[in-house]
Write a protein that holds these residues in place. Structure first.
Motif, PDB file in Angstrom:
ATOM      1  N   CYS A  57       0.857  -1.183   0.000  1.00 60.01           N
ATOM      2  CA  CYS A  57       0.000   0.000   0.000  1.00 60.01           C
ATOM      3  C   CYS A  57       0.888   1.226   0.000  1.00 60.01           C
ATOM      4  N   THR A 107       0.068   4.172   0.340  1.00 59.99           N
ATOM      5  CA  THR A 107      -0.378   5.215   1.272  1.00 59.99           C
ATOM      6  C   THR A 107       0.080   4.904   2.695  1.00 59.99           C
ATOM      7  N   CYS A 113      -4.704   0.168  -4.636  1.00 62.58           N
ATOM      8  CA  CYS A 113      -5.011  -0.360  -3.311  1.00 62.58           C
ATOM      9  C   CYS A 113      -6.287   0.322  -2.833  1.00 62.58           C
ATOM     10  N   CYS A 128      -7.600   0.119   0.355  1.00 62.57           N
ATOM     11  CA  CYS A 128      -7.687   0.035   1.818  1.00 62.57           C
ATOM     12  C   CYS A 128      -8.272   1.321   2.402  1.00 62.57           C
ATOM     13  N   CYS A 183      -6.145   4.381   1.947  1.00 60.10           N
ATOM     14  CA  CYS A 183      -6.199   4.920   0.586  1.00 60.10           C
ATOM     15  C   CYS A 183      -7.516   5.657   0.338  1.00 60.10           C
TER      16      CYS A 183
HETATM   17 ZN   LIG Z   1      -3.852   1.331   0.695  1.00 62.02          ZN
END
Ligand SMILES: [Zn+2]
Ligand SMILES: [Zn+2]
Ligand SMILES: [Zn+2]
Lengths: 677, 677, 677
Positions: free
Chosen positions: A119, A121, A164, A166, A169
């Protein structure tokens, strides 16, 4: 030219080297040095997948082994491109910190494994990356044998769309949107959310496009793609800052063709030099022409990103192992395909990989050194021969670069938008369309740059913008200024349709004044409803996308080609209008290849962009032109057969100065490098 | 006929209107009124996706803007069909109440987005729906310009199978099953759960069929499909009750072809008038005949649901945007395809959409008004011409309807069951089989009704029941009574196999006595094992489904056609038995089209159901018959070419009374409307 | 031979019987007994899906009903194969104990339903299995009518890859790995985890291969497949121990062709007799030859597992219902396909199923007794005729078995590894390659055994090992010993590439000394790059996998065939080297069928493994040889037409002793059983 790589300003020859797989076999490492010298390797990439060796447990660093290898290489005249290891995360990290792993569009967190799957981020991932990059920089960033930073590896190559989904994000996406739109009203208007009652009343309602949620709000889709590209670019910038903490070396990151998720035009300014990994599908078709054209286009893109020489950072000396069928390059093709890179502006021929790994998923990927037979293989012999040749040409070739007079617009944001539409056809193929317009130039031996809508057009005599659906703010004006000042511009069907947020531009085409035409309908005909256009006394087949337009009376557009049947028989298929000192063309439909060949042959002549080779090249042969030092011509024969051609002048072969003129015979897959006399 | 729509008993011309997308562009709304009048639009559908505008925050209602639009339309002679807004939920609701969103078979709750994706069981969704519908009804339900309620939009159109698998739906399903079966013993018997040891010992063990759970218990699958259809129908009924709280207007909901998840025969009684959305794939084949046949069948289904005129609630004036290739309708086809609806019983030609939306996923769907060029388009001109023609024919056509003498059995429960089987072939195609039997009638110019197994058969002279696998309780008796009383019935292979719970009917075919045959085997032959049948001196190819049956000696069945090869050569392929005053046919196999044409030509003659046009229609031309007021014939030329034909009598053209007889020439895609003289 | 089944040492004829579905229809059960006797059924399988009847609530057992059925059958001369009921779990168990249900690779626990879907690691499942098996054993394990235990049903047949990814399986997998590798260092080396930085630093980091985690670590993939097979085998062993608690009967479990997830060579030792379920796709191709070859190979595998007669435990008397198209077996084919099993070593012809179930997913699967028509069907008549014939031949056939002199290496671990590679082609097809090498023997009427790499090779005169990619420890030495001692061995392209952990074998081919060749490249050519090899004066097409090798000078390998074009024209395609008393062949490429036919015809002659029929069999006819008592020849005509052939001697027909010699005519699909005179 400015020397980007100060320590070793020469053509590079070498590749990815993974000694961390063989640390317990010192004789293998000894043999590697010996064979590298035999193969004229002068540069390798190190450390790309070494995180687990460099930091085997969290916070415990081991640089001794890699320093010893860099030392040994340097002692033997081999330079190192040093990679940051973020391409693959170690198991201790993915096990301990769930958040560093990407989340799928379906909301499922990836399990540990594979690579390119962090990820971008995640604060923890960024912290861990900074720590290892700082250490790398501190320990090895001033090693005399290290010449360049190789930032991560093939960013975004996670096997799907690089993104991604998540929660971190999602939150970063919302912040990015707030920064961009300021108010929800602005966002609602830009995304036209009144449609289907999708008005957002709180920022928290916004979520990335996913199959079981919102997937058909095209403004959202487009902004999400922008965000993903931006976020990875931002991660890359953070990596760069980290390695430059204790080092002043140049930086690159290895790109992948026209990799759709990443807008490489935006990456370019933060890199010292562009590099990329080149894996064409040689032998997949009846002959090599289409593959050669596609590959030349990729190289041209890489050169265009900074209008400067680039590095081919990976290529295979023989086969890859991830295609359905992995065919050996036929004798000669390795040298030709490597020199094609140089012909298009590369200052290197680097391989993945030096030595085949013994296990896991890339053990059958081609390499310079095989599991068996040591250096007693055709592959090793061809690599070595090329290495020698590159040593011979390095002084002459290194200072030069291609400087095209024609450009094609290739814009990532347009790509994302036009292939996401629910419009005339589901299978809008932007890359293929671009290639169809690139190929005639390749066949004429004319180098072409790629520009995006943000680039300066001045300096080009011809700019073609196929399937240019999305017009960024200011683009239409720039085009008009360019033509007014004497440029030649080619617009096509389905261009200027939407603005930057994928909202339809109402009332008039933004270039209506420039083109002098008005479009009424787009007909996406099925295969069985053929049509054709008449142009310069010949009839050419159309493709399936056909716009029905009309010349605006009195506005000065001339009809050069017209449809020959169906209810729009007689409607214009190609028009031209003079505007200021320049001319603007409008092409209303997809056509067969032969038409584009005829069209651009005329335009090349009209705009004086042909070379001395234009019109003289046999089928399968092209020429590229590097200038700046000497005038160099790379004559490339992609036929698997001897091919005759007539040289337009007298030249000296770069390797040995031998004079060449008149009729010559190119060997199968030969590449001649000629200097103008 | 009874006037369903009292306020404006005329042919309707108009379509979906989405002014909520343009509220900040008053000039657009002004222009809409002007152009509607120019296009002879007399009716629009409003409010379909307006929930976010009508109730921008929970409990906060805004009706002023829509009332002003209805007022303005009404002042200009344009009526409104007012929609309930449940087709798409506002973000505030999906964000706050997770339970209103559907859950997939995999047990994943949808994220907010798209449309048609609410849980129809959710108490909260029902409560919110009732509230907004009550408010709509109270504020606008007696507006003089509003003529009809448009309940929700395309129920079930969630892109998959319409179902929700959330815990509340599971519970409701169990309750529905308890009500139906009373005891688990009954359910276990009906679903034959002793097979594979699947006996249920507690109601809580029952779960909807899902890929990672039970999916091959066909009785469960069938009941689940019944439940889903029932639950959506129940939701629809609750919407109807809500809008009728303060209103006495008629109600409809827009259906979608033969939409598999919803048993429209069960929806019909609770609606005042049937309406549907018609999107044929014109130009997808070499000519338009097969598409025309399929479309005529859809129209006929809609008419059959209430044996009354219906409304075509949506259609495109040009293209759709969701097919792989979206081809423009050629000149003339728009008028023909619109009048085809009227020919089959529609009292309207409505479009999706009046004006192209500027953004999001349907911005390239065809519309009367384009993003550019205003009304200066071919599409607008063709729409306007049709509008004028509909005004001309309205008085004559409106009081009439088609009254067929033949019917084809099309039963949703049979459809669900027969395409779910693990039986002779995986690709049992019920719709295609129905169409194969419908096409000969279309070619003969004979209108056909559809009935399901619950319908009354009396009044038809011929009933065909292709691939009628599942026999509901009482169906066999009804068929026998029907034939005994003089009817003609056609049964086919693979019929009468199972009862309502998908249990095989043991020992004898339920119509064995009627048909006089006994079936021994079903042979699903592979493509390369061709066979043929001999019938009336000709040989016809069979398809791949072939039943091997025997005439029961002495029971009176005659063999009319027999297999010509393989081990069942000589076995009957078509039999006929007289029974009471009628006759029963049994067709043992799939056949090529030509055979069905010959078969039904004979049966049409035998049963006196031909029209004066039967036998006189050239290829591509059909005729439909509306009666009740005048005797009207819609002669439809689906050829993209002039077509000659001989009229069987003397007729007056409805628009202008011009007399037509003898040989005439139909223009490409022409539709003549003739009144008997 | 040892009598495995002591109580009834005869050819068995019968099938799966599911009276638990008809307990409330006593007349059906009565009729079953009557019809079984009519059809000469002497043995049925009982209890396969009876768990819900035997234990309707947890801990509550009902054996009375099944005992009464076994009694009744036994009284009528019909024996019982008694199944443990774990093939499908009852709803009370799957509802109460979530852990007994499998978890998908995506980490989703299955919902209850279908079958074969229990977690074979789950302690609760094992406990419940033991309890019911103990009870079965105690109540029925000494019933005089019960002759054999049928352990579970088609282990692993869960519709995907048989595996469960639940936490308990993960933990068991880690324990299994610890046992195997002892240390993580060993595991990291074996899996080559340094590649892509995947070094494991804790056992808990290891997870089964899954799409959203690690999927490209081939050593992990391979060990996971070994673990899954091992774990199911262990479950099976635990079932066996449970039924043998109160019983001394032999045990079997019904296998499924070459079922990829289970290494049947490892199952074999724990079973008393092999049995399997045989469902060939008869009539799916232009003629039956390829299907017959494939089926013969399956039978041969089953015989090879214990080098002894086996049971065909299931087959269909007519059709299956799970293929795309389910075609009836043409008259005669049922008898031939049943006797093909016997010809290859089966001592039974058992059916799935005796009586069609009335509902659920297998109601249309073929059965001896249909839903309708009782015994008045072609199927029933053909079954009965076969039953009579089996009674006639039982005494002669039962004591015999096939004893081949040739063997083909078929190794499950090699299969798993070679089809998982990312190598020359994505579509490596191990089974098809094996069949290509098996077919020439079938055509010559030569029986062939299958061996895996662990088997003893001594006793065979010829061993072929196609596509033998993975060499287990000690295998190369065994092969060399085998050849040295006089054996003939055929190695092919892409063999000896990796060791047991999928690590490439470095430096030399493990059989380099034996073969006398060295391989340099593997060329996976695309379809359009054809090549051919010259062999014995003829030219044969190659396939797409072509190795480029060289004869090692002075090592004694002779080149028998060479490539005819491309850059490796002249390179060896087939070599032979004498070694000790034997010979070793190396085949460098895939070839067309005709080449393998020529190759093995020569090798059969060279090694004296032909039979008296070899060279005399017309197309579509083969012969199998059972010996041990009398010398029996099963002459099988797979042509759907009369076929002439010349007998090589004088024979007596087993059924009636009739003498046959010289030219004879085989009826369509006839199977003659001849005893040597
Ligand atoms: Zn992410
Ligand atoms: Zn629900
Ligand atoms: Zn498990």
């Amino acid at each position: 030219m400015r020397e980007v790589i100060n320590k070793y300003p020469r053509l590079l020859h070498g590749g990815d080297y993974n000694p961390e797989q063989w640390l317990d076999s010192p004789q293998v490492l000894e043999e590697d040095i010996r064979l590298m010298k035999e193969a004229r390797v002068n540069c390798v990439s190190l450390g790309i997948f070494s995180w687990a060796r460099l930091e085997p447990e969290e916070g415990e660093f081991h640089f001794g082994w890699i320093r010893r290898i860099i030392d040994k290489l340097y002692e033997n005249g081999i330079y190192t491109i040093l990679a940051t290891p973020t391409g693959a995360m170690p198991n201790w990290m993915t096990a301990k910190y769930e958040e560093v792993r990407q989340m799928s569009p379906e909301g499922v967190r990836n399990l540990p494994g594979r690579r390119h799957n962090f990820c971008y981020t995640s604060p923890i991932m960024r912290k861990k990356m900074k720590k290892i990059n700082h250490e790398l920089s501190r320990h090895l960033g001033d090693h005399p044998g290290v010449i360049l930073w190789h930032i991560s590896n093939e960013y975004g190559g996670n096997g799907s769309d690089a993104s991604c989904h998540c929660p971190q994000c999602q939150q970063a996406f919302r912040e990015w949107l707030k920064e961009k739109y300021k108010t929800l009203d602005n966002l609602n208007h830009a995304w036209w959310t009144a449609f289907w009652s999708h008005t957002y009343t709180d920022w928290s309602q916004i979520h990335s496009p996913v199959p079981n949620g919102e997937s058909r709000l095209h403004g959202l889709n487009l902004d999400w793609k922008r965000f993903v590209s931006h976020q990875i670019q931002d991660f890359c910038m953070e990596e760069i800052r980290a390695v430059l903490k204790y080092s002043v070396l140049p930086v690159t990151t290895n790109m992948m063709e026209y990799f759709k998720p990443l807008d490489y035009f935006r990456f370019a300014p933060q890199l010292s030099i562009i590099s990329w990994d080149n894996y064409p599908e040689w032998h997949s078709q009846k002959d090599e022409v289409n593959v050669a054209v596609r590959t030349a286009a990729w190289h041209s893109m890489m050169r265009s990103l900074k209008k400067a020489p680039f590095l081919m950072m990976e290529s295979t000396p023989s086969i890859v192992n991830w295609k359905a069928v992995n065919t050996q390059k036929r004798p000669g093709l390795h040298e030709l395909s490597s020199l094609q890179a140089v012909a298009c502006g590369s200052n290197s021929v680097q391989y993945f990989q030096w030595r085949k790994s013994r296990g896991s998923s890339e053990k059958f990927h081609g390499a310079v050194v095989d599991h068996r037979n040591g250096s007693n293989t055709r592959v090793f012999r061809e690599v070595s021969a090329l290495g020698s040749r590159m040593e011979q040409i390095s002084d002459t070739v290194y200072p030069t670069c291609n400087r095209p007079k024609a450009a094609i617009v290739f814009d990532w944001e347009n790509w994302w938008a036009v292939e996401d539409i629910e419009g005339p056809r589901k299978d809008m193929a932007y890359q293929d369309t671009i290639l169809a317009h690139f190929k005639p130039f390749w066949e004429m031996g004319i180098d072409v740059d790629f520009v995006n809508e943000d680039c300066d057009l001045q300096g080009y005599r011809l700019v073609a913008a196929p399937l240019n659906y999305l017009y960024k703010k200011g683009y239409a004006k720039k085009v008009k200024d360019y033509v007014e000042a004497g440029g030649c511009y080619v617009a096509t069907y389905f261009s200027g349709v939407v603005d930057e947020t994928d909202l339809c531009i109402l009332d008039r085409h933004p270039l209506e004044e420039l083109l002098g035409i008005r479009t009424e309908e787009m007909d996406a005909a099925p295969e069985h409803r053929v049509n054709s256009i008449g142009f310069e006394g010949k009839s050419y087949k159309t493709g399936c996308l056909r716009e029905i337009s009309h010349v605006i009376p009195g506005e000065g557009a001339e009809v050069l080609a017209s449809y020959e049947s169906d209810y729009y028989a007689g409607c214009p298929a190609l028009t031209r209008k003079s505007y200021g000192s320049g001319r603007a063309y409008y092409l209303a439909c997809e056509t067969e290849e032969a038409f584009l060949k005829a069209l651009y042959a005329g335009l090349a002549e009209e705009n004086g962009i042909g070379t001395e080779f234009t019109g003289r090249l046999p089928y399968g042969v092209t020429v590229s032109h590097r200038e700046g030092g000497q005038d160099l011509w790379f004559v490339q024969n992609f036929n698997e057969a001897e091919t005759q051609m007539e040289l337009p002048g007298t030249y000296a072969r770069v390797e040995d100065g031998m004079e060449l003129k008149g009729s010559i015979t190119l060997k199968p897959f030969e590449c001649l490098i000629l200097a103008a006399k």
